[in-house]
Enzyme design. Structure first.
Site, mmCIF file in Angstrom:
data_model
loop_
_atom_site.group_PDB
_atom_site.id
_atom_site.type_symbol
_atom_site.label_atom_id
_atom_site.label_comp_id
_atom_site.label_asym_id
_atom_site.label_seq_id
_atom_site.Cartn_x
_atom_site.Cartn_y
_atom_site.Cartn_z
ATOM 1 C CD GLU A 18 10.812 4.769 33.771
ATOM 2 O OE1 GLU A 18 11.719 4.613 34.638
ATOM 3 O OE2 GLU A 18 11.103 5.536 32.910
ATOM 4 C CB CYS B 115 -4.373 -2.106 4.427
ATOM 5 S SG CYS B 115 -3.429 -2.439 5.979
ATOM 6 C CB THR C 64 16.520 5.562 29.552
ATOM 7 O OG1 THR C 64 16.523 6.651 30.588
ATOM 8 C CG2 THR C 64 18.057 5.906 28.697
ATOM 9 C CE LYS D 138 -7.102 0.994 3.611
ATOM 10 N NZ LYS D 138 -5.942 1.301 4.328
ATOM 11 C CE LYS E 286 6.540 14.312 35.002
ATOM 12 N NZ LYS E 286 7.097 13.510 36.001
ATOM 13 C CE LYS F 292 -1.212 -5.304 13.087
ATOM 14 N NZ LYS F 292 -0.819 -3.798 12.594
ATOM 15 C CB SER G 149 -0.063 -4.087 8.332
ATOM 16 O OG SER G 149 -0.617 -4.546 9.684
ATOM 17 C CG ASN H 220 12.106 15.834 39.408
ATOM 18 O OD1 ASN H 220 12.169 14.836 39.378
ATOM 19 N ND2 ASN H 220 10.837 16.368 39.428
ATOM 20 C CD GLU I 167 -2.750 0.955 2.909
ATOM 21 O OE1 GLU I 167 -3.687 1.707 2.928
ATOM 22 O OE2 GLU I 167 -2.100 0.008 3.615
#
Length: 612
Positions: free
Chosen positions: A449, A163, A444, A111, A572, A197, A191, A420, A44
């Protein structure tokens, strides 16, 4: 039906790389011709790349795609080629597949269903085509059909589901193609990769080929095309409910041509790999493509010796190992535009040293255990390693604030502030190293988190790319143990012996992540129901009280803490560096889950927990 040879051709494309995209399609066609293929299907939106975003909304972009199609047609003699591109008709843009037979454009298939869940926003750009509708479209001065079309080749009647078309149950186009008695359905797809998957796709191809009683050929895009989504390049062929062929996923190649004999016989079927293998292969390919397409010279990583940064260091090392294994040294170096001549018999380790620069940025709250873990890991994989203390910078910032407000900061009164400032003080100097090296800074933070805001903005979230931000911490900890054993990464022995900790409080306060938050295994379960399944707090409690061996009062506390922290920390997540989509869902508001920055924070819903 005549037995012919067909092919699926996957491509690693890049939006706006018109010349490169066209060259890769042409090279794949030439390879298909050399292997006596009669019909080759590309994925696609192959001409533009799927990740072109709002470029699809412009007038010039689809027009440029059509001009590229015109350049491609002369290469399509003695073969039939199906290739995807956007087509604008007045104020509407359609997602189409152009079918070229022996150098002549036969028509465009449009499509019919748009993907609008998770990472997909197709309704923003494309208009669904109506079933059974066909119009005339003018291309290079001639009228060609566009719409709901089928085609014939050497006695084979074939059509397309593009798709999302295939995932729409009883209304999918395949049923009408079956009524038209097609022998073969192609599914050109874009996809996105997610761990596990491929099993869903396998079931789809087996089911589709059975209910439509035909051959079903699935062809997906390949690589980290535009920054976030990674495509795995999967190609599948099924017939009458049986899988006949499957390629291995996540190749480092620019393109792959997988050929099939259109006969009801089992051909080459690559094994389905475990999620741990998929994670490392997809991440390695994603990093490789991000590095070369951004034209950067390497990566810089603040290596703490903990689980997250150690995972990322190994992923970069695996990028080198896997890229060299598949491409060879000369091609690997050429694709990254490196000036590299090996000086030892271990070019893999040399290349890791060239491409990955790490730094351990300790404070008086850091332990010797994490320093040794970081140093040992960097040395073993070959990464450049620096270490320094940031106590002076922390003291400088702290002193200025104390002078301004007229009092000393204390751990009892200023805990978060004092944590912090350490994390943030690491950011400017590691950015300097990235700038000096013309490199990408790797941040990271992980998905767990991100859920609860257990990350310092402009600290461990600071970076150019966040490779593991879409993966939960529980999986990362399991994967590290798997990698030590299955990837031969004995250098992970140190980190696998440590308890995850931010090391931002004084050592005598014995800080650990799970003590600050809750067990990561519990976060995963709450997150799965709250974010993936979009359940309410009460629903989650009623489900998990029977699944988890926890006191009900403690489970309620965990659920309350999750939702309060989730609501408080959306800002955040809005500022996280771009991350790879690797799992079935993620918390990036730009690509999967949108949530208001300001909200009532589930106050009523959480109060209701105490009433049951």
């Amino acid at each position: 039906m005549t037995a012919i040879k067909i092919a699926g051709a996957t491509l690693n494309q890049t939006p706006l790389d018109w010349k490169g995209n066209l060259e890769r399609i042409v090279l794949a066609i030439q390879e298909a011709k050399s292997r006596k293929v009669e019909i080759v299907c590309f994925p696609e939106l192959s001409i533009t790349g799927y990740g072109s975003e709002d470029l699809f909304l412009s007038y010039w972009y689809p027009q440029k795609a059509l001009s590229q199609l015109g350049k491609l047609i002369p290469y399509c003699t003695d073969i039939t080629v199906a290739v995807g591109l956007p087509v604008r008709i007045q104020d509407k843009v359609y997602n189409t597949v152009a079918v070229i037979e022996n150098g002549k454009l036969k028509g465009f298939v449009a499509k019919q269903f748009m993907a609008i869940d998770g990472v997909h926003y197709e309704f923003r750009w494309f208009t669904p085509w109506e079933a059974n509708q066909v119009i005339d479209f003018e291309f290079e001065g001639k009228k060609v059909p566009l719409g709901d079309l089928t085609f014939n080749h050497s006695g084979i009647h074939y059509g397309f589901e593009i798709c999302e078309d295939a995932w729409r149950g009883k209304v999918r186009p395949g049923y009408r193609l079956h009524d038209r008695k097609v022998d073969l359905i192609f599914n050109p797809s874009a996809s996105h990769f997610a761990m596990g998957k491929t099993l869903e796709r396998k079931e789809l191809i087996e089911y589709s080929s059975k209910i439509f009683n035909c051959y079903y050929c699935y062809v997906n895009l390949l690589g980290n095309e535009a920054g976030r989504m990674i495509f795995d390049g999967e190609i599948l062929l099924g017939k009458s409910g049986e899988l006949l062929a499957r390629n291995q996923l996540l190749s480092f190649a620019d393109f792959q041509v997988i050929t099939f004999d259109l006969e009801a016989k089992t051909q080459e079927i690559a094994a389905v790999q475990p999620k741990e293998w998929e994670f490392v292969q997809a991440s390695a390919l994603g990093l490789f493509d991000y590095l070369r397409k951004s034209k950067s010279k390497g990566f810089v990583l603040s290596l703490s010796g903990g689980a997250d940064s150690s995972t990322i260091a190994i992923l970069v090392a695996e990028m080198v190992r896997r890229g060299l294994s598949e491409l060879g040294l000369s091609t690997f170096v050429e694709k990254l535009n490196l000036d590299f001549v090996p000086q030892t018999e271990n070019p893999e380790k040399e290349l890791v040293g060239l491409l990955l620069t790490t730094a351990y940025q300790g404070t008086k709250n850091s332990s010797d255990d994490t320093f040794q873990s970081a140093k040992y890991l960097a040395e073993r994989i070959g990464a450049t390693f620096y270490s320094w203390s940031i106590d002076e910078e922390v003291a400088s910032y702290t002193g200025k604030i104390e002078n301004a407000i007229g009092r000393k900061l204390t751990w009892d009164q200023d805990d978060i502030t004092l944590q912090n400032i350490q994390a943030r003080s690491r950011s400017p100097i590691i950015w300097m190293l990235a700038n000096i090296n013309n490199a990408l800074l790797l941040s990271t933070s992980n998905r767990s988190e991100g859920d609860v805001g257990y990350a310092t903005m402009d600290g461990d979230t600071s970076g150019s790319i966040s490779p593991i931000a879409a993966v939960d911490k529980h999986f990362i900890l399991q994967w590290l143990r798997w990698a030590e054993k299955n990837l031969g990464r004995s250098e992970l022995s140190y980190v696998n012996s440590l308890t995850p900790t931010a090391e931002l409080r004084p050592l005598e306060r014995t800080q650990t992540d799970e003590k600050d938050l809750m067990p990561y295994s519990v976060i995963v379960e709450i997150e799965r129901l709250a974010i993936r399944d979009k359940r309410s707090p009460i629903d989650i409690f009623l489900i998990l009280k029977d699944e988890l061996e926890l006191e009900e009062a403690l489970l309620k506390d965990y659920i309350k803490k999750f939702f309060r922290l989730w609501s408080r920390n959306q800002w955040k997540r809005e500022r996280l560096a771009p991350s790879f989509h690797l799992d079935e869902f993620n918390v990036d508001p730009k690509t999967w889950y949108r949530f208001p920055i300001l909200s009532g924070g589930f106050t009523e819903e959480l109060d209701q927990l105490d009433q049951i």
